[in-house]
Design an enzyme around this catalytic site. Structure first.
Site, PDB file in Angstrom:
ATOM      1  N   GLY A   1     -12.825  -4.647   0.740  1.00 45.87           N
ATOM      2  CA  GLY A   1     -13.643  -4.600   0.795  1.00 45.87           C
ATOM      3  C   GLY A   1     -14.132  -3.306   0.329  1.00 45.87           C
TER       4      GLY A   1
ATOM      5  N   GLY B   1      -9.851  -9.507   0.103  1.00 52.69           N
ATOM      6  CA  GLY B   1      -8.314  -9.620   0.547  1.00 52.69           C
ATOM      7  C   GLY B   1      -7.798 -10.233   1.138  1.00 52.69           C
TER       8      GLY B   1
ATOM      9  N   ARG C   1       0.673  -1.337   0.165  1.00 50.96           N
ATOM     10  CA  ARG C   1       0.119  -0.162  -0.170  1.00 50.96           C
ATOM     11  C   ARG C   1       1.141   0.846   0.230  1.00 50.96           C
ATOM     12  NH1 ARG C   1      -4.812  -1.821   4.027  1.00 50.96           N
ATOM     13  NH2 ARG C   1      -6.638  -2.695   1.901  1.00 50.96           N
TER      14      ARG C   1
ATOM     15  N   LYS D   1     -18.301 -17.862   3.039  1.00 51.80           N
ATOM     16  CA  LYS D   1     -19.637 -18.177   2.686  1.00 51.80           C
ATOM     17  C   LYS D   1     -20.424 -17.213   1.986  1.00 51.80           C
ATOM     18  CE  LYS D   1     -19.912 -16.373   7.899  1.00 51.80           C
ATOM     19  NZ  LYS D   1     -20.149 -15.688   8.759  1.00 51.80           N
TER      20      LYS D   1
HETATM   21  P1  ADP Z   1     -12.042 -12.651   0.039  1.00 48.13           P
HETATM   22  O1  ADP Z   1     -11.493 -11.420   1.985  1.00 48.13           O
HETATM   23  O2  ADP Z   1     -10.958 -12.798  -0.973  1.00 48.13           O
HETATM   24  O3  ADP Z   1     -13.142 -11.905  -0.492  1.00 48.13           O
HETATM   25  P2  ADP Z   1     -13.462 -14.177   1.807  1.00 48.13           P
HETATM   26  O4  ADP Z   1     -12.816 -13.507   2.593  1.00 48.13           O
HETATM   27  O5  ADP Z   1     -14.927 -14.105   0.818  1.00 48.13           O
HETATM   28  O6  ADP Z   1     -12.392 -14.117   0.175  1.00 48.13           O
HETATM   29  O7  ADP Z   1     -12.853 -16.185   2.003  1.00 48.13           O
HETATM   30  C1  ADP Z   1     -12.285 -16.489   2.010  1.00 48.13           C
HETATM   31  C2  ADP Z   1     -11.601 -17.037   2.907  1.00 48.13           C
HETATM   32  O8  ADP Z   1     -12.483 -18.949   2.852  1.00 48.13           O
HETATM   33  C3  ADP Z   1     -10.209 -18.211   3.032  1.00 48.13           C
HETATM   34  O9  ADP Z   1      -9.835 -17.963   4.443  1.00 48.13           O
HETATM   35  C4  ADP Z   1     -10.441 -19.436   3.029  1.00 48.13           C
HETATM   36  O10 ADP Z   1      -9.252 -20.422   3.759  1.00 48.13           O
HETATM   37  C5  ADP Z   1     -12.043 -19.837   3.570  1.00 48.13           C
HETATM   38  N1  ADP Z   1     -12.215 -20.940   2.319  1.00 48.13           N
HETATM   39  C6  ADP Z   1     -12.338 -21.211   1.273  1.00 48.13           C
HETATM   40  N2  ADP Z   1     -13.142 -22.091   1.050  1.00 48.13           N
HETATM   41  C7  ADP Z   1     -12.842 -22.636   1.777  1.00 48.13           C
HETATM   42  C8  ADP Z   1     -13.358 -24.426   1.987  1.00 48.13           C
HETATM   43  N3  ADP Z   1     -13.493 -25.450   1.195  1.00 48.13           N
HETATM   44  N4  ADP Z   1     -13.793 -24.753   3.294  1.00 48.13           N
HETATM   45  C9  ADP Z   1     -13.598 -23.886   4.245  1.00 48.13           C
HETATM   46  N5  ADP Z   1     -13.041 -22.774   4.680  1.00 48.13           N
HETATM   47  C10 ADP Z   1     -12.490 -22.249   2.755  1.00 48.13           C
HETATM   48 MG    MG Z   2     -11.935 -12.296   3.635  1.00 44.06          MG
END
Ligand code: ADP
Ligand code: MG
Length: 393
Positions: A373, A350, A40, A197
């Site tokens: 975010g 993130g 950053r 999620k």
């Molecule tokens: P981003 O920050 O890129 O938007 P998210 O916060 O939605 O992504 O999700 C990231 C998390 O999802 C990671 O910490 C990863 O470990 C978890 N994750 C991905 N696939 C699985 C899975 N099959 N089971 C449990 N956790 C998962």
């Molecule tokens: Mg995340």
């Protein structure tokens, strides 16, 4: 396209310019003087160097950490001094006479950094008096803090009420990267959406369904979709209250003739620790006593093929629990396929950005966002208050 003024559109020579940067960098847990990723800070240099070159008097500000944590920007001031090859003093108290004096006596080309704006409760409350205080230091406001642009705080939105306000080069780059790739893409446009999620990704999925040609689903999120389709998901993470939403999203994809793909196999294990065997499933189904923790090899091949045939790829959300070596393969293969492809490749979120950085593939992507975010909200089609508040072209 960004319809806001940038620093190119105004004259900054000899002027005092308040610049809101995103210096919310990760610090080492054991040593808060050590910055563990300076991405950053590096990304802010283009704007700062432009201002120095144009003979502005630059007053930088940023938050770091949360209100109440009272983290100091001292290591950032040090890093900036190194990168800019000039001394950047940290002004510790926004309200002190000393700070006012230093700012009054700045020479053209000088740069100072105000201490963490979140040392003051007023910051997140978007307090007008605090905004006025910040604005009083300068004649022009430049917002370049993309990572905080989705928050209406005193130093991002509040100050714009009291100064001519434009955006810096980083915000310009971030907005254009997402806007071009989502709203005016070279096709086919492939989106990869994963993460933990469905509930946090509904808005992204819904917005992108109106834009993409192909949607590839991965991560824990895929099990809510698979369960809604009647597959056995074992002990995988699932949101039972989102099964209907998952069905609706899939129906909408069908109506719109969008290719909407779910994993066709998985890497499964007894738990997330990585100490038990990681086994490939035969098909979409997960064993009763197992969790799906990564996409399987057939799914990797299928998704990589889609990436290879895309003209634009937008990615948000790891397709597996990539933090654990045993479950990182899918996310790594997706990142590698994107890095190799000639398509426009955009990464937001993130954890997705952390994954790309972990695999050392940042340089091979078109754009790796500095805002988790904020980038998610752009992919949701939302307007960001810190950017909306800036002067129109
Ligand atoms: P981003 O920050 O890129 O938007 P998210 O916060 O939605 O992504 O999700 C990231 C998390 O999802 C990671 O910490 C990863 O470990 C978890 N994750 C991905 N696939 C699985 C899975 N099959 N089971 C449990 N956790 C998962
Ligand atoms: Mg995340």
């Amino acid at each position: 396209m960004l319809n806001k003024k940038t620093i190119r559109d105004i004259s900054v020579s000899g002027k005092k310019v308040l610049v809101r940067c995103d210096f919310n960098v990760p610090l080492d847990k054991d040593n808060p003087n050590v910055i563990t990723s300076d991405k950053r800070i590096k990304e802010s240099l283009k704007t700062i160097n432009y201002l120095i070159g144009a003979g502005a008097k630059t007053i930088l500000c940023s938050h770091i950490g949360k209100t109440g944590q009272n983290k100091s920007l001292r290591p950032v001031a040090k890093k900036l001094s190194e990168f800019l090859e000039k001394y950047v003093p940290l002004l510790k108290d926004i309200y002190s006479d000393e700070t006012q004096n230093i700012i009054d006596n700045l020479n053209d080309g000088d740069v100072v950094l105000l201490e963490n704006t979140r040392m003051y409760e007023e910051e997140e409350k978007n307090d007008p008096e605090f905004s006025k205080k910040l604005a009083s230091f300068a004649e022009i406001f430049v917002n370049d803090a993309f990572g905080t642009a989705h928050r209406a705080h005193a130093s991002t939105e509040g100050v714009t009420h009291y100064l001519p306000s434009v955006c810096g080069f980083l915000i310009e780059k971030e907005i254009n990267a997402f806007d071009n790739s989502i709203n005016d893409p070279k096709r086919p446009l492939v989106a990869i959406i994963g993460g933990s999620k469905v509930s946090t990704k509904i808005a992204v999925l819904t917005n992108l369904l109106d834009k993409v040609d192909t949607m590839l689903i991965g991560g824990a999120m895929s099990f809510t979709f698979l369960k809604a389709q009647g597959y056995n998901i074992g002990k995988s993470l699932v949101e039972d209250d989102k099964l209907e939403v998952a069905k609706e999203i899939m129906n909408k994809a069908k109506e719109k003739n969008i290719e909407f793909l779910l994993p066709i196999d998985h890497i499964q294990s007894k738990d997330t620790s990585g100490i038990y065997d990681a086994i490939l499933t035969e098909d979409q189904n997960v064993n009763d006593d197992m969790m799906g923790l990564d996409i399987g090899f057939k799914t990797v091949d299928m998704y990589v093929d889609k990436i290879q045939n895309a003209a634009t790829v937008v990615w948000n959300g790891p397709v597996g629990m990539f933090e654990v070596e045993e479950f990182a393969n899918g996310t790594k293969k997706i990142a590698e396929a994107m890095a190799k492809s000639n398509a426009i490749t955009i990464i937001g979120g993130g954890d997705s950005v952390a994954a790309v950085e972990k695999f050392g593939l940042e340089e091979n992507m078109t754009h790796v966002s500095t805002g988790g975010g904020a980038s998610l909200e752009l992919m949701e089609g939302k307007k960001l208050p810190g950017i909306e508040a800036l002067d129109n072209k």
